[in-house]
Design an enzyme around this catalytic site. Structure first.
Site, mmCIF file in Angstrom:
data_model
loop_
_atom_site.group_PDB
_atom_site.id
_atom_site.type_symbol
_atom_site.label_atom_id
_atom_site.label_comp_id
_atom_site.label_asym_id
_atom_site.label_seq_id
_atom_site.Cartn_x
_atom_site.Cartn_y
_atom_site.Cartn_z
ATOM 1 C CD GLU A 69 -2.484 1.240 2.762
ATOM 2 O OE1 GLU A 69 -2.462 0.212 3.469
ATOM 3 O OE2 GLU A 69 -3.117 2.264 3.052
ATOM 4 C CG ASP A 126 -0.456 1.670 6.187
ATOM 5 O OD1 ASP A 126 0.669 1.135 6.098
ATOM 6 O OD2 ASP A 126 -0.716 2.808 5.743
ATOM 7 C CG ASP A 156 -4.690 2.570 8.472
ATOM 8 O OD1 ASP A 156 -4.897 1.762 7.542
ATOM 9 O OD2 ASP A 156 -4.110 3.656 8.306
ATOM 10 C CG ASP A 196 -7.754 4.774 4.630
ATOM 11 O OD1 ASP A 196 -8.997 4.636 4.525
ATOM 12 O OD2 ASP A 196 -7.182 5.875 4.662
#
Ligand code: 0RA
Length: 627
Positions: A418, A491, A493, A495
């Site tokens: 990402e 990541d 998180d 997103d």
């Protein structure tokens, strides 16, 4: 000591049979891995299903017990307890100790279920360190115990019993199996399938230590199956179904188009899921294309192909045939050549009749297929255009890809990373011998809502297809995959989770064989870095970190919480997430294709309500929500 004379000719044969099973288990149950282990359960269930099909059993209960055993209980006639005239042992002992003795007791019943190998319960007995059987029959309860295929006790009468039926409880032998831990979800998925394929039979599965429980009962049979598969989609017409017998073969088909772009076909032969397809499926496809084309050509001069009539169709095909021949890598491809013509003629006749009687349905279907044909034409143009720009060909690799040196796919790893900054760290930190890096910018296209032409116009996806080397759609060829480990690294998180889901959706919808082969993985970057004095430790969950902090005290410590991969320097990223020695990779598996389809439809499709409901139901399971 026993001498040869102690054995009758028949019992010698019996003993030789079961020791052969223990010597070469793979010959009887396919493998000694998890699949073979689960096969034991299916083998017993199949016997209960035979009772149900003969009209004597309505409920089957499977329980995963805390002590590692599994029991299968049914309310059938009970395994015969009487002495068998030929073998001079009870029916129970015969079924449990003689290979293939299962359904042969009463020859008249036409046994159509039967696991992949149809080997009989004695195989389950042979591969169990302990097996206990209870039979309620003629108002009496009988029990008998076995170990590794040998009887420990004789069949004992234990008193009265008002019910009827059989209970088989077994402990798989860890000397035989690589693992003896059953997967609730895998068993549950298969039992649901069996329930769909045997209408009206109630099948329960329970797991004692988690208290999970599922109950399956479908009075509509495969029509219910299609409705279930299309539940969160928008169906375009009523389910079309038919059930025909031809030359001693039973053909049972249900189908329904929805407004999505995915084809969802499940085919079965004698309730075995033929994931590799075969002659029954070919016959179905040929007939479907021909019938729809006949109608379409009255309306439009367009010529529809197999591909065009596939879009948005959900089909369940279940055939029951006396002597199936299985082929293919996993023996899940039907080879009987006569089935192609038989299924073709049944489907042609039945569909034509249905469409004559339901003109509205055929009109909707033709519109859908013509749209698909036009979209495919657009996709072809988009593919050519993309190709002219240099993408999609494995010999002109994308500039964004930092390839590895190794040309051996079995060694090669492709990290889908990402963002450019994490991509940079990964590139600097990797072992370039076998690790390739492809940074993906932002959110990739949601393929759940896109047709192929949109896919070819999407740069992130075409770059990925090119890097993977295996093509897509009609051109897909797993043999050409350039890496056998494809690792999604996003990541930790929200997103990151979203991007991961988008990538997973792409693989599930367009490159499913890569998942089935076990090529797809998810990287696990750490969430925390704990520094005390000079020593550094990484943590992947908060609980473990907290635990350590009790232990070592707060002095001289600093904690860093990683919000993104980009916060790690190349060395840290290598050490924690990419180094094969230290890293943990989650392998993406497909235990339950039906459930996976449902979840991708709910999460990525365009119906909002089911998604809301899913999120509300599962919100409490979220542990790492970092918005
Ligand atoms: C042989 C003959 C009959 C039933 C069965 C076996 C039987 C086996 C299993 C295994 C699990 N549940 C089962 N239920 C039945 C026919 C019995 C008769 O003719 O009465």
């Amino acid at each position: 000591m026993t001498t040869e004379k102690d054995y009758s000719a028949n019992s010698i044969q019996v003993l030789a049979g079961l020791s052969a099973v223990r010597k070469r288990p793979g010959m009887y149950i396919g493998s000694t891995g998890i699949k073979g282990l689960h096969h034991l359960v299916y083998e017993v269930v199949d016997n209960s299903i035979d009772e149900a099909m003969a009209g004597f059993c309505s409920t089957i209960t499977v329980v995963l017990h805390k002590d590692g055993s599994v029991s299968i209980q049914d309310d059938g006639r009970g395994i015969p307890t009487e002495i068998h005239p030929k073998y001079n042992i009870s029916g129970v002992e015969l079924v449990m100790t003689k290979l293939h003795a299962g359904g042969k007791f009463d020859k008249d019943s036409y046994k159509v279920s039967g696991g992949l190998h149809g080997v009989g319960i004695s195989v389950v007995n042979a591969l169990s360190k302990k097996l206990h059987v209870q039979v309620c029959r003629n108002g009496k309860l009988y029990t008998q115990d076995f170990a590794k295929g040998n009887k420990l006790t004789s069949l004992e009468e234990k008193g009265d019993c008002s019910e009827r039926g059989t209970l088989v409880k077994f402990y798989p032998d860890e000397e035989i199996f690589e693992t003896v831990e059953f997967h609730f979800d895998t068993l549950s998925a298969r039992l649901r399938e069996i329930a769909f394929l045997n209408k009206g039979v109630e099948i329960k599965i329970k797991e004692e230590h988690t208290e999970k429980e599922h109950v399956f009962k479908y009075d509509g049979g495969i029509v219910s199956f299609v409705e279930y598969l299309n539940k969160n989609k928008n169906p375009l017409h009523e389910v079309i179904s038919f059930n025909k017998e031809k030359n001693g073969n039973a053909i049972d088909i249900a189908l329904q188009y929805n407004d999505s772009y995915q084809e969802n076909i499940f085919s079965f032969v004698n309730t075995i899921n033929t994931t590799e397809g075969g002659t029954h499926l070919t016959g179905f496809r040929t007939a479907l294309t021909r019938v729809i084309n006949n109608y379409a050509q009255k309306k439009d001069s367009i010529r529809l192909t197999n591909e065009d009539v596939r879009e948005g169709i959900t089909v369940v095909i279940s055939v029951k045939i006396p002597e199936p021949q299985f082929e293919g890598q996993t023996k899940t491809k039907l080879g009987n050549s006569e089935m192609k013509g038989i299924v073709d003629s049944v489907v042609s006749a039945e569909l034509n009749t249905y469409f004559e009687e339901n003109p509205a349905a055929i009109k909707t279907i033709i519109d859908k297929c013509i749209n698909a044909a036009k979209a495919r034409d657009a996709a072809r143009k988009a593919r050519d255009l993309t190709r002219r720009k240099g993408a999609l060909n494995a010999h002109s690799l994308p500039g964004k890809l930092s390839d590895c040196q190794s040309r051996d796919p079995a060694q090669g790893e492709l990290y889908l990373v990402e963002g450019d900054s994490a991509g940079g760290s990964a590139k600097a930190g990797r072992n370039r011998k076998f690790q390739a890096i492809l940074p993906l910018r932002g959110k990739i296209l949601n393929v759940e809502k896109a047709r192929m032409n949109k896919i070819f116009e999407n740069e992130e996806i075409t770059t990925m297809i090119t890097a993977l080397g295996c093509g897509i759609g009609e051109e897909f060829n797993i043999e050409k995959a350039r890496y056998h480990k494809i690792i999604i690294m996003t990541d930790a998180d929200v997103d990151g989770a979203h991007i991961r889901t988008l990538i997973l959706t792409f693989f599930f919808r367009h490159m499913k064989p890569l998942i089935e082969k076990g090529y797809l993985y998810i990287a696990q970057p750490p969430l925390f870095r704990l520094k005390k004095g000079k020593s550094i430790e990484y943590f992947y969950d908060e609980e473990k970190l907290d635990q350590k902090m009790k232990e070592i005290g707060k002095e001289n410590t600093s904690i860093q919480r990683y919000k993104g991969l980009g916060e790690m320097n190349p060395g840290q990223l290598w050490e924690t997430t990419m180094d094969p020695v230290n890293r943990t990779l989650l392998q993406v598996t497909l235990e339950d294709a039906v459930e996976a389809d449902k979840i991708f439809t709910i999460l990525m499709g365009d119906e909002v309500d089911p998604r809301k409901q899913f999120i509300q139901t599962h919100a409490h399971e979220v542990v790492n929500l970092d918005v």
